[in-house]
Design a protein around this motif. Structure first.
Motif, PDB file in Angstrom:
ATOM      1  N   CYS A 116     -29.105   8.702  -6.635  1.00 31.10           N
ATOM      2  CA  CYS A 116     -29.173   7.690  -7.700  1.00 31.10           C
ATOM      3  C   CYS A 116     -27.874   6.901  -7.796  1.00 31.10           C
ATOM      4  O   CYS A 116     -27.885   5.662  -7.919  1.00 31.10           O
ATOM      5  N   GLY A 117     -26.737   7.592  -7.731  1.00 26.75           N
ATOM      6  CA  GLY A 117     -25.452   6.913  -7.795  1.00 26.75           C
ATOM      7  C   GLY A 117     -25.234   5.974  -6.623  1.00 26.75           C
ATOM      8  O   GLY A 117     -24.721   4.855  -6.790  1.00 26.75           O
ATOM      9  N   LEU A 118     -25.620   6.405  -5.436  1.00 29.24           N
ATOM     10  CA  LEU A 118     -25.488   5.551  -4.256  1.00 29.24           C
ATOM     11  C   LEU A 118     -26.346   4.298  -4.388  1.00 29.24           C
ATOM     12  O   LEU A 118     -25.921   3.198  -4.014  1.00 29.24           O
ATOM     13  N   VAL A 119     -27.551   4.451  -4.923  1.00 27.55           N
ATOM     14  CA  VAL A 119     -28.443   3.300  -5.102  1.00 27.55           C
ATOM     15  C   VAL A 119     -27.862   2.310  -6.102  1.00 27.55           C
ATOM     16  O   VAL A 119     -27.880   1.088  -5.878  1.00 27.55           O
ATOM     17  N   ILE A 120     -27.315   2.805  -7.214  1.00 30.75           N
ATOM     18  CA  ILE A 120     -26.723   1.926  -8.229  1.00 30.75           C
ATOM     19  C   ILE A 120     -25.552   1.137  -7.641  1.00 30.75           C
ATOM     20  O   ILE A 120     -25.464  -0.092  -7.782  1.00 30.75           O
ATOM     21  N   LEU A 121     -24.641   1.820  -6.969  1.00 35.42           N
ATOM     22  CA  LEU A 121     -23.481   1.139  -6.383  1.00 35.42           C
ATOM     23  C   LEU A 121     -23.893   0.218  -5.241  1.00 35.42           C
ATOM     24  O   LEU A 121     -23.260  -0.830  -5.023  1.00 35.42           O
ATOM     25  N   PHE A 122     -24.939   0.595  -4.524  1.00 30.15           N
ATOM     26  CA  PHE A 122     -25.455  -0.252  -3.447  1.00 30.15           C
ATOM     27  C   PHE A 122     -25.920  -1.596  -4.009  1.00 30.15           C
ATOM     28  O   PHE A 122     -25.596  -2.661  -3.465  1.00 30.15           O
ATOM     29  N   MET A 123     -26.662  -1.572  -5.111  1.00 23.74           N
ATOM     30  CA  MET A 123     -27.170  -2.812  -5.702  1.00 23.74           C
ATOM     31  C   MET A 123     -26.037  -3.656  -6.276  1.00 23.74           C
ATOM     32  O   MET A 123     -26.007  -4.882  -6.092  1.00 23.74           O
ATOM     33  N   ILE A 124     -25.092  -3.005  -6.971  1.00 19.55           N
ATOM     34  CA  ILE A 124     -23.950  -3.750  -7.515  1.00 19.55           C
ATOM     35  C   ILE A 124     -23.113  -4.345  -6.378  1.00 19.55           C
ATOM     36  O   ILE A 124     -22.651  -5.496  -6.457  1.00 19.55           O
ATOM     37  N   GLY A 125     -22.924  -3.563  -5.316  1.00 15.84           N
ATOM     38  CA  GLY A 125     -22.119  -4.039  -4.191  1.00 15.84           C
ATOM     39  C   GLY A 125     -22.737  -5.225  -3.489  1.00 15.84           C
ATOM     40  O   GLY A 125     -22.031  -6.180  -3.129  1.00 15.84           O
ATOM     41  N   ILE A 126     -24.045  -5.180  -3.272  1.00 19.16           N
ATOM     42  CA  ILE A 126     -24.713  -6.316  -2.623  1.00 19.16           C
ATOM     43  C   ILE A 126     -24.567  -7.569  -3.481  1.00 19.16           C
ATOM     44  O   ILE A 126     -24.288  -8.665  -2.973  1.00 19.16           O
ATOM     45  N   GLY A 127     -24.766  -7.407  -4.795  1.00 19.36           N
ATOM     46  CA  GLY A 127     -24.600  -8.558  -5.680  1.00 19.36           C
ATOM     47  C   GLY A 127     -23.200  -9.126  -5.614  1.00 19.36           C
ATOM     48  O   GLY A 127     -23.016 -10.352  -5.594  1.00 19.36           O
ATOM     49  N   ASP A 128     -22.205  -8.252  -5.538  1.00 21.31           N
ATOM     50  CA  ASP A 128     -20.817  -8.722  -5.470  1.00 21.31           C
ATOM     51  C   ASP A 128     -20.528  -9.403  -4.141  1.00 21.31           C
ATOM     52  O   ASP A 128     -19.848 -10.432  -4.101  1.00 21.31           O
ATOM     53  N   ASP A 129     -21.042  -8.849  -3.037  1.00 22.57           N
ATOM     54  CA  ASP A 129     -20.775  -9.437  -1.725  1.00 22.57           C
ATOM     55  C   ASP A 129     -21.491 -10.771  -1.524  1.00 22.57           C
ATOM     56  O   ASP A 129     -21.007 -11.628  -0.778  1.00 22.57           O
ATOM     57  N   LEU A 130     -22.626 -10.950  -2.179  1.00 21.91           N
ATOM     58  CA  LEU A 130     -23.400 -12.177  -1.977  1.00 21.91           C
ATOM     59  C   LEU A 130     -23.027 -13.276  -2.966  1.00 21.91           C
ATOM     60  O   LEU A 130     -22.813 -14.424  -2.570  1.00 21.91           O
ATOM     61  N   ILE A 131     -22.953 -12.954  -4.247  1.00 23.43           N
ATOM     62  CA  ILE A 131     -22.731 -13.997  -5.252  1.00 23.43           C
ATOM     63  C   ILE A 131     -21.538 -13.713  -6.154  1.00 23.43           C
ATOM     64  O   ILE A 131     -21.130 -14.568  -6.932  1.00 23.43           O
ATOM     65  N   GLY A 132     -20.993 -12.492  -6.071  1.00 20.55           N
ATOM     66  CA  GLY A 132     -19.865 -12.128  -6.916  1.00 20.55           C
ATOM     67  C   GLY A 132     -20.306 -11.484  -8.217  1.00 20.55           C
ATOM     68  O   GLY A 132     -21.239 -11.959  -8.875  1.00 20.55           O
ATOM     69  N   VAL A 133     -19.659 -10.388  -8.577  1.00 23.58           N
ATOM     70  CA  VAL A 133     -19.930  -9.669  -9.817  1.00 23.58           C
ATOM     71  C   VAL A 133     -18.606  -9.452 -10.540  1.00 23.58           C
ATOM     72  O   VAL A 133     -17.607  -9.107  -9.909  1.00 23.58           O
TER      73      VAL A 133
END
Length: 382
Positions: free
Chosen positions: A102-119
Motif C-alpha cells: 500500500c505504501g509503495l502504491v501511494i508513493l508511486f502515484m505521488i511520484g508519477i504526478g510530481d515527475d509529470l506535472i509537479g507536486v
C-alpha cells in the motif's frame, strides 16, 4: 548444504531473476514513451547534466516489486510450493507486507504526478507521513534502541512516532542523494544487498526476498543510468517516483531489522546499528547539509550544491570516481559496523562512525580552502 537449504535459496533466486528480466523489459519501453512524449528532466543551473534525459525510470520499480512480492508470498504460503518453513507465521507477516505494498502504491502515484506535472512539497510530505504511519499500523516499529544512548526498550507512544519520523527522514535522504548518475541506485543497492544477506542469514526469508527483488530491479536501471548514452537514447533517470519508493523500501527493511521481535528474526545486540549503517552516508549527508544551511541563514529545504558528491566533484574527481568513492564508503561503513558490534558497544561504534564522518569533512574542507586560496593567489599574480 542439504536440499532444503538449496530450496530456500532458490526461493530468493527465482524472484530475483524474474524481477531483473521484467526490469530489463520495461525500461526500454519507458525510454521509448519518454522520447515520444518528450518527458524529460529539466536542464537548469543546479543540474549536472546538460542534455535532455528521461526521468521516469522509477516507474518500473514499484510495480515489479509489488507484483513479484505478492506472487512469491502467495506461492509460498497459499500454494505451499516446496513445503518450505520460512520460520514466521503468515498472520504475523501478512499485515506488514500488505501495508508495504500500500505504501509503495501511494508513493508511486505521488511520484508519477510530481515527475509529470509537479507536486507541491507539502503534499509529498503529507504522503510520506501517511506511508510512515503504515509501518506502526502493521506492527513494525522501533521498539528497542539496544543500549544506544543507554536506552534499551522504548514504549509504543514514543517508538511509533519515532518510526514515522525515521521513515520520512530516510525517504527524503534517499531522494536528496540522487545527484549524480548511479549514486542513489548504487547506495540503495548496496544497502539492500547487505540487509538481504543478513535477513537470509537469520532465516527471515520473505524480507530477504523483498530486498533482493529490489536489488534485481535496480541493476538494469543502474547500468542504463551510469553507462547509457544520451546520443543512443539509452540513458534514464529514476525521478521522484523511483527515489521515494526506494526510500520507503529500504526504510521498511531497516525498521524491520531493527525491531526486537523474535517473530521476524532472532535477537541481535547490534541490530539497530547494523541496520542503519546501510544509510549512514545519505542520512548524515542530509543532516550536515541542512545544518550548514541553518548556520549560514539559508532555508534548510532550499536546494544547493553542498552535498558530498558536489564536494568531490569540486575537488576534481570525475563523476564515476565520485560515485565509486561514495559507494565504497557506504560498503565500508556496513562491513565495519557488522564486525564492530560483535566486539564493542553500540555507542562506541556510532561514535567511531561520527568521528570518521566529521573528520573526513573537516579535512576535506581544509584542503578545499587551501586550493581556493592557491587559485586566488595564482589569479592575482597573473
Amino acid at each position: 548444504m542439504n536440499s532444503l537449504e538449496l530450496m530456500k535459496y532458490g526461493t530468493v533466486l527465482l524472484p530475483f531473476l524474474c524481477a531483473m528480466l521484467l526490469s530489463w523489459g520495461m525500461l526500454p519501453y519507458i525510454l521509448l514513451i519518454s522520447y515520444r512524449k518528450r518527458l524529460f528532466d529539466p536542464v537548469d543551473s543546479r543540474k549536472l547534466h546538460q542534455h535532455i534525459v528521461p526521468r521516469l525510470g522509477g516507474v518500473a520499480f514499484a510495480p515489479i516489486q509489488c507484483c513479484i512480492l505478492v506472487i512469491t508470498f502467495v506461492s509460498l504460503y497459499k500454494l505451499n510450493i516446496g513445503n518450505i518453513d520460512l520460520q514466521v507465521a503468515s498472520w504475523i507477516i501478512l499485515p506488514s507486507m500488505a501495508l508495504l505494498v500500500c505504501g509503495l502504491v501511494i508513493l508511486f502515484m505521488i511520484g508519477i504526478g510530481d515527475d509529470l506535472i509537479g507536486v507541491s512539497y507539502k503534499w509529498k510530505f503529507v504522503a510520506q507521513i501517511m506511508v510512515g504511519c503504515l509501518l506502526p499500523l502493521s506492527g513494525v516499529w522501533i521498539n528497542d534502541l539496544y543500549g544506544l544512548g543507554f536506552v534499551i526498550g522504548i514504549p509504543a507512544w514514543l517508538g511509533m512516532p519515532l518510526t514515522v519520523f525515521v521513515v520520512v527522514l530516510i525517504i527524503n535522504a534517499i531522494n536528496l542523494i540522487d545527484g549524480i548518475d548511479g549514486l542513489c541506485s548504487g547506495v540503495v543497492t548496496i544497502g539492500l544487498a547487505v540487509l538481504g544477506a543478513l535477513f537470509a542469514y537469520y532465516g527471515a526469508w520473505l524480507h530477504a526476498i523483498f530486498a533482493f527483488i529490489t536489488v534485481a530491479v535496480l541493476l538494469p536501471f543502474f547500468y542504463l543510468n551510469v553507462f547509457g548514452t544520451t546520443r543512443r537514447r539509452r540513458r534514464i533517470f529514476m525521478g521522484d517516483t523511483g527515489s521515494m519508493t526506494l526510500g520507503f523500501s529500504i526504510a521498511f527493511l531497516v525498521v524491520s531489522f531493527s525491531m526486537n521481535n523474535h517473530f521476524i528474526k532472532p535477537f541481535s545486540d547490534g541490530a539497530i546499528v547494523v541496520a542503519f549503517s546501510t544509510l549512514i552516508v545519505p542520512v548524515l549527508d542530509v543532516a550536515r547539509v541542512m545544518f550548514v544551511r541553518w548556520r549560514i541563514g539559508k532555508p534548510i529545504f532550499k536546494p544547493d550544491r553542498n552535498h558530498l558528491h558536489h564536494k568531490l566533484l569540486r575537488a576534481g574527481l570525475s563523476r564515476h570516481s565520485a560515485l565509486l568513492f561514495i559507494l565504497l564508503m557506504t560498503l565500508l561503513f556496513c562491513l565495519f559496523n557488522i564486525v564492530a558490534v560483535r566486539y564493542v558497544s553500540n555507542n562506541l561504534v556510532v561514535l567511531v562512525d561520527l568521528l570518521f564522518w566529521g573528520g573526513f569533512h573537516y579535512l576535506f574542507n581544509v584542503l578545499e580552502k587551501r586550493q581556493l586560496i592557491a587559485r586566488l593567489q595564482l589569479f592575482i599574480n597573473l
